[in-house]
Write a protein that holds these residues in place. Structure first.
Motif, mmCIF file in Angstrom:
data_model
loop_
_atom_site.group_PDB
_atom_site.id
_atom_site.type_symbol
_atom_site.label_atom_id
_atom_site.label_comp_id
_atom_site.label_asym_id
_atom_site.label_seq_id
_atom_site.Cartn_x
_atom_site.Cartn_y
_atom_site.Cartn_z
ATOM 1 N N UNK A 1 0.835 -1.209 0.000
ATOM 2 C CA UNK A 1 0.000 0.000 0.000
ATOM 3 C C UNK A 1 0.873 1.264 0.000
ATOM 4 N N UNK A 2 1.993 1.239 0.766
ATOM 5 C CA UNK A 2 2.884 2.410 0.828
ATOM 6 C C UNK A 2 3.487 2.655 -0.553
ATOM 7 N N UNK A 3 3.890 1.565 -1.208
ATOM 8 C CA UNK A 3 4.450 1.682 -2.554
ATOM 9 C C UNK A 3 3.458 2.313 -3.513
ATOM 10 N N UNK A 4 2.232 1.885 -3.399
ATOM 11 C CA UNK A 4 1.198 2.354 -4.308
ATOM 12 C C UNK A 4 0.773 3.790 -3.984
ATOM 13 N N UNK A 5 0.700 4.115 -2.686
ATOM 14 C CA UNK A 5 0.129 5.399 -2.252
ATOM 15 C C UNK A 5 1.130 6.556 -2.342
ATOM 16 N N UNK A 6 2.420 6.251 -2.084
ATOM 17 C CA UNK A 6 3.448 7.297 -2.115
ATOM 18 C C UNK A 6 4.119 7.254 -3.475
ATOM 19 N N UNK A 7 4.273 8.408 -4.086
ATOM 20 C CA UNK A 7 4.908 8.463 -5.410
ATOM 21 C C UNK A 7 3.847 8.679 -6.463
ATOM 22 N N UNK A 8 4.265 9.275 -7.570
ATOM 23 C CA UNK A 8 3.303 9.560 -8.623
ATOM 24 C C UNK A 8 3.971 9.360 -9.982
ATOM 25 N N UNK A 9 3.632 8.312 -10.722
ATOM 26 C CA UNK A 9 2.698 7.255 -10.336
ATOM 27 C C UNK A 9 3.290 6.378 -9.226
ATOM 28 N N UNK A 10 2.426 5.603 -8.569
ATOM 29 C CA UNK A 10 2.878 4.728 -7.481
ATOM 30 C C UNK A 10 3.693 3.554 -8.008
ATOM 31 N N UNK A 11 4.110 2.716 -7.059
ATOM 32 C CA UNK A 11 4.941 1.557 -7.402
ATOM 33 C C UNK A 11 4.166 0.558 -8.272
ATOM 34 N N UNK A 12 4.858 -0.078 -9.200
ATOM 35 C CA UNK A 12 4.262 -1.183 -9.963
ATOM 36 C C UNK A 12 4.328 -2.430 -9.084
ATOM 37 N N UNK A 13 3.201 -3.099 -8.966
ATOM 38 C CA UNK A 13 3.158 -4.309 -8.136
ATOM 39 C C UNK A 13 2.709 -5.448 -9.045
#
Ligand SMILES: Nc1ncnc2c1ncn2[C@@H]1O[C@H](COP(=O)(O)OP(=O)(O)OP(=O)(O)O)[C@@H](O)[C@H]1O
Length: 358
Positions: free
Chosen positions: A236-248
């Motif tokens: 969730x942190x990977x996805x929520x922080x950063x723009x775009x978020x982390x690729x999972x």
């Protein structure tokens, strides 16, 4: 100012909680240092306000204790906890002047008038309302009123902590930036313990020394902005922080390599995971290289963001984003490769090397 200990706090609004899902806050167990600036960041409904209200004393937790400087304050009222609060909307006295609004919390505590005057004038300069000091608050704009609220929170120097609940919501975008920077400067100067609730990552990352990321009633990571970016502890942190978020991306494990579809990516060492764990690979868009070698992708869109470009593509049927320099050529037969420094492995959403203490 004080340190804040959250000792095994849980909270359910429902009086008969049965499962984790009944808790607005699942277990929260942390110590926040004296003089720290913490931002509580997370999506709507993740429990930020619930936690803030437990700290302020507006809400009594269903379980656990809260301590200021080691002293148990769980049973104390908001007033007895000696904290200042700034809410989303201005809380001021419309019929008083700007000056008297700022002086009010000090006079209430019988601070000598000469000291009141010194502190109020200093605060008027900080919030840039010195020219308005004699005006009644009634006629002011929403921005100006909220600046008074902030000033009233900051004018006292005897509080244990200052709590902010989305205080810049009503402020216009330029002024938001100014006030955020001012808050940061004030924090450096006076060393308040500050807890700041927001769902805006820019606000959290510019304001706080430590960002507390919350998701579904849990604190999933507390870290500096760099830590949250480089080593997200939870997907969730990977996805929520950063723009775009982390690729999972879902992967399978084979010895010390992960398989992404047919492709093999070698890891430094075999990770210790259980066979039944749901494994995912996380890689931030900044660590994806675009070229003619690696895994084939279909580019679907390119977005220009100034000196860099966001390339949206499909990799084995899944969307993926890469951030590349503006001068990077997008080949017709595009492939991606991953910078090993940016690879993160997740088992059941938690980063593998830190699974021992989720
Ligand atoms: N008074 C209440 N009674 C019952 N449930 C509540 C109450 N207040 C909040 N909740 C629930 O508790 C959960 C956490 O809510 P909370 O307001 O703490 O989240 P939040 O992260 O502050 O959200 P937002 O950013 O929207 O303010 C949500 O599911 C919410 O519906």
């Amino acid at each position: 100012m004080a340190s804040i200990t959250l000792d095994q706090i849980r909270h359910a609004y429902n009086p008969n909680p049965v499962s984790d899902a009944d808790y607005a806050l699942r277990e929260v167990d942390h110590e926040w240092v004296d003089g720290g600036a913490y931002a509580l960041l997370g999506p709507s409904g993740c429990g930020k306000t619930t936690l803030l209200n437990i700290i302020s004393g507006l809400l009594h937790p269903s379980h656990g204790r809260i301590l200021f400087d080691g002293k148990d304050v769980t049973e104390l009222s908001t007033q007895a906890r000696n904290i200042a609060q700034v809410f989303q909307f201005p809380v001021i006295y419309d019929t008083m002047t700007v000056y008297d609004n700022l002086a009010f919390p000090l006079r209430n505590r019988k601070v000598p008038e000469a000291e009141v005057d010194r502190r109020v004038r200093e605060m008027l300069d900080i919030i840039d309302l010195a020219d308005w000091s004699k005006r009644k608050a009634r006629g002011l704009t929403a921005d100006q009123k909220q600046k008074i609220s902030l000033g009233r929170g900051l004018v006292r120097n005897d509080v244990n902590a200052i709590l902010f609940d989305e205080p810049l919501t009503v402020i216009d975008p330029h002024m938001k930036w100014v006030l955020r920077s001012q808050l940061k400067r004030l924090h450096k100067k006076f060393g308040f313990t500050m807890v700041y609730v927001t769902h805006d990552q820019t606000e959290a990352l510019t304001f706080a020394d430590k960002v507390v990321v919350m998701f579904e009633g849990q604190i999933v990571q507390i870290g500096t902005p760099a830590e949250l970016f480089e080593k997200p502890r939870h997907t969730f942190v990977g996805y929520f922080i950063g723009s775009p978020g982390m690729n999972i991306m879902p992967v399978r494990l084979e010895g010390s390599a992960v398989l992404l579809g047919q492709e093999r990516l070698d890891l430094v060492a075999a990770p210790s995971v259980n066979p039944a764990d749901r494994l995912e690979l996380g890689i931030r868009p900044e660590f994806i290289r675009l070229g003619q070698s690696g895994l084939p992708v279909t580019v679907t869109r390119v977005e220009d963001i100034g000196r860099r470009k966001i390339v949206r593509a499909e990799l084995q049927g899944q969307p993926i984003a890469a951030v590349v320099n503006e001068d990077t050529e997008i080949p017709t037969d595009a492939h991606v490769s991953f910078d090993p420094a940016g690879l993160n492995l997740y088992a059941n959403s938690w980063r593998v090397e830190e699974r021992a203490s989720p």
